[in-house]
Motif scaffolding. Structure first.
Motif, PDB file in Angstrom:
ATOM      1  N   SER A  40       8.963  17.039   3.851  1.00 14.96           N
ATOM      2  CA  SER A  40       7.785  16.231   3.552  1.00 14.96           C
ATOM      3  C   SER A  40       8.039  14.795   4.011  1.00 14.96           C
ATOM      4  CB  SER A  40       7.514  16.270   2.040  1.00 14.96           C
ATOM      5  OG  SER A  40       7.031  15.031   1.596  1.00 14.96           O
ATOM      6  N   THR A  41       7.140  14.280   4.836  1.00 17.08           N
ATOM      7  CA  THR A  41       7.305  12.913   5.346  1.00 17.08           C
ATOM      8  C   THR A  41       7.431  11.920   4.193  1.00 17.08           C
ATOM      9  OG1 THR A  41       5.971  13.522   7.247  1.00 17.08           O
ATOM     10  CG2 THR A  41       6.250  11.180   6.859  1.00 17.08           C
ATOM     11  N   ALA A  42       6.561  12.058   3.186  1.00 11.45           N
ATOM     12  CA  ALA A  42       6.592  11.120   2.057  1.00 11.45           C
ATOM     13  C   ALA A  42       7.945  11.185   1.346  1.00 11.45           C
ATOM     14  CB  ALA A  42       5.453  11.444   1.089  1.00 11.45           C
ATOM     15  N   GLN A  43       8.489  12.399   1.205  1.00 11.71           N
ATOM     16  CA  GLN A  43       9.775  12.550   0.513  1.00 11.71           C
ATOM     17  C   GLN A  43      10.908  11.908   1.323  1.00 11.71           C
ATOM     18  OE1 GLN A  43      11.130  16.592  -0.012  1.00 11.71           O
ATOM     19  NE2 GLN A  43      12.722  16.000  -1.476  1.00 11.71           N
ATOM     20  N   VAL A  44      10.844  12.025   2.628  1.00  8.88           N
ATOM     21  CA  VAL A  44      11.904  11.441   3.466  1.00  8.88           C
ATOM     22  C   VAL A  44      11.848   9.909   3.386  1.00  8.88           C
ATOM     23  CG1 VAL A  44      12.796  11.243   5.820  1.00  8.88           C
ATOM     24  CG2 VAL A  44      12.021  13.462   4.962  1.00  8.88           C
ATOM     25  N   TYR A  45      10.642   9.332   3.439  1.00  8.49           N
ATOM     26  CA  TYR A  45      10.533   7.871   3.291  1.00  8.49           C
ATOM     27  C   TYR A  45      11.053   7.429   1.920  1.00  8.49           C
ATOM     28  CZ  TYR A  45       8.010   6.623   7.576  1.00  8.49           C
ATOM     29  OH  TYR A  45       7.677   6.372   8.887  1.00  8.49           O
ATOM     30  N   ALA A  46      10.710   8.180   0.865  1.00 11.61           N
ATOM     31  CA  ALA A  46      11.152   7.816  -0.486  1.00 11.61           C
ATOM     32  C   ALA A  46      12.675   7.897  -0.588  1.00 11.61           C
ATOM     33  CB  ALA A  46      10.490   8.729  -1.524  1.00 11.61           C
ATOM     34  N   LEU A  49      -7.139   8.624   9.533  1.00 16.51           N
ATOM     35  CA  LEU A  49      -6.731   9.985   9.159  1.00 16.51           C
ATOM     36  C   LEU A  49      -5.231  10.089   8.924  1.00 16.51           C
ATOM     37  CD1 LEU A  49      -8.853  11.858  11.857  1.00 16.51           C
ATOM     38  CD2 LEU A  49      -9.311  11.844   9.400  1.00 16.51           C
ATOM     39  N   GLY A  50      -4.446   9.375   9.735  1.00 15.96           N
ATOM     40  CA  GLY A  50      -2.992   9.451   9.610  1.00 15.96           C
ATOM     41  C   GLY A  50      -2.331   8.498  10.588  1.00 15.96           C
ATOM     42  N   SER A  51      -1.132   8.043  10.246  1.00 17.79           N
ATOM     43  CA  SER A  51      -0.458   7.005  11.030  1.00 17.79           C
ATOM     44  C   SER A  51      -0.175   7.440  12.471  1.00 17.79           C
ATOM     45  CB  SER A  51       0.877   6.649  10.369  1.00 17.79           C
ATOM     46  OG  SER A  51       0.692   6.361   9.011  1.00 17.79           O
ATOM     47  N   ASP A  52       0.036   8.753  12.697  1.00 15.02           N
ATOM     48  CA  ASP A  52       0.427   9.217  14.028  1.00 15.02           C
ATOM     49  C   ASP A  52      -0.754   9.688  14.874  1.00 15.02           C
ATOM     50  OD1 ASP A  52       3.091   8.763  13.390  1.00 15.02           O
ATOM     51  OD2 ASP A  52       3.453  10.827  12.751  1.00 15.02           O
ATOM     52  N   ASP A  96       0.820  -1.223   0.000  1.00 15.21           N
ATOM     53  CA  ASP A  96       0.000   0.000   0.000  1.00 15.21           C
ATOM     54  C   ASP A  96       0.852   1.272   0.000  1.00 15.21           C
ATOM     55  OD1 ASP A  96       1.012   0.103   2.563  1.00 15.21           O
ATOM     56  OD2 ASP A  96      -0.924   0.015   3.597  1.00 15.21           O
ATOM     57  N   GLY A  97       2.193   1.114  -0.119  1.00 10.91           N
ATOM     58  CA  GLY A  97       3.068   2.286  -0.193  1.00 10.91           C
ATOM     59  C   GLY A  97       3.594   2.721   1.159  1.00 10.91           C
ATOM     60  N   TYR A  98       2.918   2.320   2.239  1.00 11.06           N
ATOM     61  CA  TYR A  98       3.430   2.634   3.581  1.00 11.06           C
ATOM     62  C   TYR A  98       4.573   1.691   3.928  1.00 11.06           C
ATOM     63  CZ  TYR A  98      -0.399   5.818   4.632  1.00 11.06           C
ATOM     64  OH  TYR A  98      -1.243   6.877   4.623  1.00 11.06           O
ATOM     65  N   HIS A  99       5.337   2.062   4.935  1.00 14.74           N
ATOM     66  CA  HIS A  99       6.434   1.219   5.413  1.00 14.74           C
ATOM     67  C   HIS A  99       6.029   0.594   6.742  1.00 14.74           C
ATOM     68  CE1 HIS A  99       8.304   3.819   2.491  1.00 14.74           C
ATOM     69  NE2 HIS A  99       9.357   3.015   2.458  1.00 14.74           N
ATOM     70  N   SER A 100       6.321  -0.691   6.883  1.00 12.92           N
ATOM     71  CA  SER A 100       6.088  -1.297   8.191  1.00 12.92           C
ATOM     72  C   SER A 100       7.160  -0.749   9.124  1.00 12.92           C
ATOM     73  CB  SER A 100       6.148  -2.820   8.115  1.00 12.92           C
ATOM     74  OG  SER A 100       7.374  -3.213   7.585  1.00 12.92           O
ATOM     75  N   LEU A 101       6.751  -0.415  10.318  1.00  8.19           N
ATOM     76  CA  LEU A 101       7.735   0.156  11.231  1.00  8.19           C
ATOM     77  C   LEU A 101       7.498  -0.301  12.664  1.00  8.19           C
ATOM     78  CD1 LEU A 101       6.175   2.729  12.757  1.00  8.19           C
ATOM     79  CD2 LEU A 101       6.592   3.795  10.561  1.00  8.19           C
ATOM     80  N   VAL A 102       8.548  -0.173  13.445  1.00 13.44           N
ATOM     81  CA  VAL A 102       8.451  -0.285  14.898  1.00 13.44           C
ATOM     82  C   VAL A 102       9.022   1.000  15.448  1.00 13.44           C
ATOM     83  CG1 VAL A 102       9.239  -1.460  16.973  1.00 13.44           C
ATOM     84  CG2 VAL A 102       8.642  -2.796  14.957  1.00 13.44           C
ATOM     85  N   GLY A 162       2.952  -1.665  12.803  1.00 10.59           N
ATOM     86  CA  GLY A 162       2.162  -1.485  11.582  1.00 10.59           C
ATOM     87  C   GLY A 162       2.731  -0.294  10.842  1.00 10.59           C
ATOM     88  N   ARG A 163       1.872   0.681  10.516  1.00 11.85           N
ATOM     89  CA  ARG A 163       2.422   1.924   9.962  1.00 11.85           C
ATOM     90  C   ARG A 163       2.537   2.985  11.045  1.00 11.85           C
ATOM     91  NH1 ARG A 163      -1.995   5.247   8.684  1.00 11.85           N
ATOM     92  NH2 ARG A 163      -3.959   4.114   8.726  1.00 11.85           N
ATOM     93  N   GLY A 164       2.422   2.540  12.299  1.00  7.72           N
ATOM     94  CA  GLY A 164       2.567   3.431  13.454  1.00  7.72           C
ATOM     95  C   GLY A 164       1.286   3.528  14.265  1.00  7.72           C
TER      96      GLY A 164
HETATM   97  O1  C5P Z   1       0.024   8.403   7.558  1.00  8.24           O
HETATM   98  P1  C5P Z   1       0.535   9.743   7.149  1.00  8.24           P
HETATM   99  O2  C5P Z   1      -0.437  10.492   6.279  1.00  8.24           O
HETATM  100  O3  C5P Z   1       1.026  10.564   8.284  1.00  8.24           O
HETATM  101  O4  C5P Z   1       1.812   9.453   6.239  1.00  8.24           O
HETATM  102  C1  C5P Z   1       2.383  10.432   5.418  1.00  8.24           C
HETATM  103  C2  C5P Z   1       3.286   9.767   4.402  1.00  8.24           C
HETATM  104  O5  C5P Z   1       4.425   9.208   5.069  1.00  8.24           O
HETATM  105  C3  C5P Z   1       2.660   8.596   3.663  1.00  8.24           C
HETATM  106  O6  C5P Z   1       1.979   9.039   2.526  1.00  8.24           O
HETATM  107  C4  C5P Z   1       3.874   7.756   3.303  1.00  8.24           C
HETATM  108  O7  C5P Z   1       4.523   8.262   2.160  1.00  8.24           O
HETATM  109  C5  C5P Z   1       4.805   7.969   4.481  1.00  8.24           C
HETATM  110  N1  C5P Z   1       4.701   6.904   5.488  1.00  8.24           N
HETATM  111  C6  C5P Z   1       5.221   5.645   5.205  1.00  8.24           C
HETATM  112  N2  C5P Z   1       5.141   4.659   6.147  1.00  8.24           N
HETATM  113  C7  C5P Z   1       4.595   4.891   7.355  1.00  8.24           C
HETATM  114  C8  C5P Z   1       4.065   6.153   7.676  1.00  8.24           C
HETATM  115  C9  C5P Z   1       4.135   7.155   6.712  1.00  8.24           C
HETATM  116  O8  C5P Z   1       5.748   5.417   4.111  1.00  8.24           O
HETATM  117  N3  C5P Z   1       4.563   3.887   8.255  1.00  8.24           N
END
Ligand code: C5P
Length: 332
Positions: free
Chosen positions: A201-207, A158-161, A46-52, A175-177
């Motif tokens: 940008s969060t997305a840019q930093v993950y990329a 709404l958002g991972s955080d 789904d484009g998100y990253h699995s994280l701890v 999960g994704r947080g």
């Molecule tokens: O969930 P949120 O809208 O805060 O995430 C913003 C962006 O951060 C996502 O679109 C994605 O690019 C990146 N992200 C991710 N993996 C996560 C959380 C955020 O790749 N676990």
């Protein structure tokens, strides 16, 4: 599990149930977060990253006030107010709409006023904080009576955080947080925070993290990333309540990406270490740098030193853990 209860004993009053028939205005206060550990796995389908991650809520607060209104509106004052959207793209607006939908309220609306102290695009989850505060405040305004768990489920959409901004404290996120479990952390930690001049940008930093890793894997310098793992040494140190043990164990897999996008953060981190910080780490996707101090006065020394060294836009001091988004009594 997305909802977490936290212990009592914090320094402000939390209204857990208020019987007001038609409240005029409800204000919720919500903290910023830093990540004591952020372990990032590979990108998911789904484009998100699995994280701890180990989330830690600190005493840098936004406030959201909601008032009864015939139609939705939003205004923002304070830190970075000029760059915060005041339409449906704001998580606070989306939170109000999502809560009304979940509660089956048709035509529910609110005037939302956000007072920001958490900088925008700073790695401190300020936007998520405002979404969480709006959920809590509108739940009260509309007397919707949704539970903490139900609010966390809406927040996760709404958002991972957002679930963490509701929970507060020191909590492990997976999960994704959004999947939270309590962390057994003792003591209070004192921080100096250094804010950068431009957001990230969060997305840019993950990329960027993915790109840097792919290059290292291709060069045979590291194996492909595996599933992220919780740092047990960090959890043991947090149980001890000793900042000197916690400091060296702070870690963030997104830090190399944030540093590659903002190379001047290296100087910021180095300066904080020179002033004796027990640990120095980029918070989340950055650019905020968090420095763990020995005491409140040491946090002040680090903040003054960072300002004098000219290695950041602004500084703040904060302590944690603090509770998550909660309605505050008038005047508190
Ligand atoms: O969930 P949120 O809208 O805060 O995430 C913003 C962006 O951060 C996502 O679109 C994605 O690019 C990146 N992200 C991710 N993996 C996560 C959380 C955020 O790749 N676990």
């Amino acid at each position: 599990m997305t909802g977490v209860s936290h212990e009592s004993g914090y320094d402000h009053q939390i209204v857990t149930s208020v019987a007001r028939l038609s409240p005029a205005a409800i204000t919720a206060r919500v903290p910023a977060k830093i990540n004591l550990q952020l372990a990032v796995g590979p990108a998911r389908a789904d484009g998100y990253h699995s994280l701890v991650t180990v989330f830690h809520a600190v005493s840098l607060f936004d406030e959201v006030t909601v008032l009864p209104a015939g139609e939705m509106s939003l205004s923002v004052s304070g830190e970075d107010a000029d760059v915060v959207p005041v339409d449906q793209s704001n998580l606070a607006w989306q939170a109000a709409v999502a809560l009304a939908k979940a509660a089956g309220l048709r035509d529910a609306a609110a005037e939302i006023r956000i007072r920001k102290r958490i900088p925008v695009a700073a790695g401190l989850a300020g936007g998520s904080a405002d979404g969480a505060a709006t959920l809590v405040a509108c739940n009260e305004l509309w007397q919707t009576g949704l539970s903490a768990t139900e609010l966390a489920e809406i927040g996760a959409g709404l958002g991972s955080d957002v679930p963490f901004a509701l929970a507060g404290g020191t909590v492990v996120g997976r999960g994704r947080g959004e999947q939270l479990t309590p962390a057994l952390a003792a003591g209070t930690y004192h921080w100096a925070l250094a804010f950068g001049s431009e957001g990230l940008s969060t997305a840019q930093v993950y990329a960027t993290c993915d790109r840097l890793r792919a290059a290292r894997v291709a060069a045979g310098k590291q194996p492909p990333p595996g599933e992220p793992e919780l740092s047990h040494p960090l959890m043991t140190a947090l149980r001890s309540g000793d900042p000197a043990r916690v400091g060296p164990l702070l870690s963030n897999d997104l830090q190399p990406a944030a540093l590659s996008l903002r190379s001047r953060l290296r100087r910021t981190l180095a300066a904080g270490r020179e002033f004796g910080a027990l640990g120095a780490v980029v918070s989340g996707s950055g650019p905020t740098c968090a420095f763990l101090a020995k005491s409140p006065s040491h946090a002040r020394e680090i903040a003054v030193g960072l300002t004098g060294a000219g290695v950041c836009r602004a500084v703040a001091r904060a302590s944690g853990p603090v509770p998550g988004a909660s309605v505050v009594r008038d005047g508190s």
